[in-house]
Design a protein around this motif. Sequence first.
Motif, PDB file in Angstrom:
ATOM      1  N   SER A   1      38.095  36.198  46.448  1.00 15.79           N
ATOM      2  CA  SER A   1      38.150  37.098  45.288  1.00 15.79           C
ATOM      3  C   SER A   1      39.405  37.961  45.354  1.00 15.79           C
TER       4      SER A   1
ATOM      5  N   CYS B   1      50.365  39.786  35.513  1.00 18.51           N
ATOM      6  CA  CYS B   1      49.123  39.804  36.306  1.00 18.51           C
ATOM      7  C   CYS B   1      47.999  40.365  35.424  1.00 18.51           C
ATOM      8  N   ALA B   2      46.788  40.318  35.966  1.00 20.64           N
ATOM      9  CA  ALA B   2      45.666  40.866  35.195  1.00 20.64           C
ATOM     10  C   ALA B   2      45.775  42.381  35.062  1.00 20.64           C
ATOM     11  N   THR B   3      46.346  43.025  36.070  1.00 20.02           N
ATOM     12  CA  THR B   3      46.546  44.480  35.975  1.00 20.02           C
ATOM     13  C   THR B   3      47.391  44.793  34.743  1.00 20.02           C
TER      14      THR B   3
ATOM     15  N   ASN C   1      45.365  44.172  31.533  1.00 22.88           N
ATOM     16  CA  ASN C   1      44.407  45.259  31.285  1.00 22.88           C
ATOM     17  C   ASN C   1      45.118  46.505  30.761  1.00 22.88           C
TER      18      ASN C   1
ATOM     19  N   HIS D   1      37.314  47.052  37.464  1.00 27.36           N
ATOM     20  CA  HIS D   1      38.426  47.055  38.419  1.00 27.36           C
ATOM     21  C   HIS D   1      39.266  48.311  38.198  1.00 27.36           C
TER      22      HIS D   1
ATOM     23  N   SER E   1      42.285  48.657  37.744  1.00 24.24           N
ATOM     24  CA  SER E   1      43.319  48.535  36.704  1.00 24.24           C
ATOM     25  C   SER E   1      42.768  48.916  35.328  1.00 24.24           C
TER      26      SER E   1
ATOM     27  N   MET F   1      33.870  44.193  31.934  1.00 20.79           N
ATOM     28  CA  MET F   1      34.296  43.023  32.707  1.00 20.79           C
ATOM     29  C   MET F   1      33.282  41.884  32.597  1.00 20.79           C
TER      30      MET F   1
ATOM     31  N   ASN G   1      34.230  41.797  40.747  1.00 23.08           N
ATOM     32  CA  ASN G   1      34.972  41.278  41.897  1.00 23.08           C
ATOM     33  C   ASN G   1      34.329  41.604  43.243  1.00 23.08           C
TER      34      ASN G   1
ATOM     35  N   ASP H   1      37.617  41.736  30.942  1.00 23.79           N
ATOM     36  CA  ASP H   1      38.435  41.351  32.084  1.00 23.79           C
ATOM     37  C   ASP H   1      37.729  40.153  32.737  1.00 23.79           C
TER      38      ASP H   1
ATOM     39  N   THR I   1      39.101  38.066  34.954  1.00 20.32           N
ATOM     40  CA  THR I   1      39.924  37.636  36.095  1.00 20.32           C
ATOM     41  C   THR I   1      39.140  36.853  37.148  1.00 20.32           C
ATOM     42  N   GLN I   2      37.908  37.269  37.407  1.00 20.95           N
ATOM     43  CA  GLN I   2      37.169  36.656  38.524  1.00 20.95           C
ATOM     44  C   GLN I   2      36.340  35.444  38.124  1.00 20.95           C
TER      45      GLN I   2
ATOM     46  N   SER J   1      44.251  36.149  35.483  1.00 24.28           N
ATOM     47  CA  SER J   1      45.321  36.124  36.482  1.00 24.28           C
ATOM     48  C   SER J   1      45.313  34.775  37.187  1.00 24.28           C
TER      49      SER J   1
ATOM     50  N   HIS K   1      46.369  33.944  40.248  1.00 25.18           N
ATOM     51  CA  HIS K   1      46.135  33.850  41.697  1.00 25.18           C
ATOM     52  C   HIS K   1      44.672  33.957  42.099  1.00 25.18           C
ATOM     53  N   LYS K   2      43.789  34.058  41.111  1.00 22.31           N
ATOM     54  CA  LYS K   2      42.353  34.020  41.420  1.00 22.31           C
ATOM     55  C   LYS K   2      41.801  32.630  41.144  1.00 22.31           C
TER      56      LYS K   2
END
Length: 382
Positions: free
Chosen positions: A7, A69-71, A74, A99, A101, A146, A150, A177, A179-180, A200, A202-203
Amino acid sequence: MIYLDSSATTPIDPEVSKAMWPYLNEEYGNPSSKYYTLAENAKRAVEEARGHVASLLSCQPNEIIFTSCATESNNFVLKGVAHYYKNKGKHIITSKIEHKSILETCKFLESEGFEVTYLDVDQYGQVQLEALKDAIREDTILISIMWGNNEIGTLNNIEELAKYVKEHHPYIFFHTDATQVLGKIEVDLSKVPVDFLSLSAHKMYGPKGIGACFIRKRELGLRTKITPLLHGGSQEDGYRSGTLSVHNIVGLGKAAEVAKIHLEEHRAKLLELEEYLVSMLKQEFPDIKFNGHPEQKIPGVINFTIPGINNELIIRGLKDEFAISTGSACSINEPSYVLGAIGLNALEIKNSFRISLNKYLDKNKIDHFIQNLKKHVERLTI
Ligand SMILES: Cc1ncc(COP(=O)(O)O)c(C=O)c1O
């Protein structure tokens, strides 16, 4: 190293790095340049990647904006909606377990005069529809909830929440969000009426430093206007200026393509490993307690408490061979506010761990981890 902290970030899929390689080397053109082949190739690669991201979400390619990125996604949605629509209202709704962010962006907006309602969640970490209904005001402009958490893996019923908002308050924007959750559960934006979504790479086995934002097209194909974070050369239709990171975008596109093709297989694998891990943990630690929702959860993410066992001592003890965590990599120096919000006390939080699995693990690796965890726990309890 046996990596059990997926995660925080996932290992990169070799198919993804292979797809990116040419765009770090010979195909270095700027997709915003005109006419010559090198630029056209880069542009084509970017649009192909956009298509894969859109296909993963079941939306249109022109509803996808690339970010870093997701940050950033958001921040972009929250600040962008708040600033553009501030004359319509200054109230935003989110939840207490988003999160950082989201939470830090909300705090920043409060400093600018916006009002934010932070919804409580239930014992599993879910936002209840009734609580959301009660929080909506005349001046609410945006709701951000979300899709999946996460730290504890709990899923919200975003379809139910977004449908309620869009049916009863069509002028309030709904952001999620996600992302996860991408690549682990189906996310079909033709059925779930959110206005904005953050993700994002990288997840989901893609590179770091690249994300995307879904912005739903309105009737007649018109785009929802929001204020950009970055002004400049008007890339991404002016929503996000800056030369596109072509190799990273290609990586995100490949990660999305793989995620779409292998969604069911990936989900099944994570669930099988999770079931095995949970049964082994229960066997070795009879007083273990699992946090988060038992069923409505992200496959492969578990959070648990072993009474009397200090999580930091265990994680440090295992660090040379195993990567596990106490929770979010973005709030590492403070006790988990997510576990606090679902009712754990300070001691229980110190006894809690997050394990998040990935597709490169197998049962042997889990066995090896359990043996070592047991050894370290025994050492601490003697
Ligand atoms: C739910 C959630 N949102 C946003 C982020 C931020 O993602 P990024 O690292 O792409 O900024 C994370 C990262 O852990 C996350 O878990």
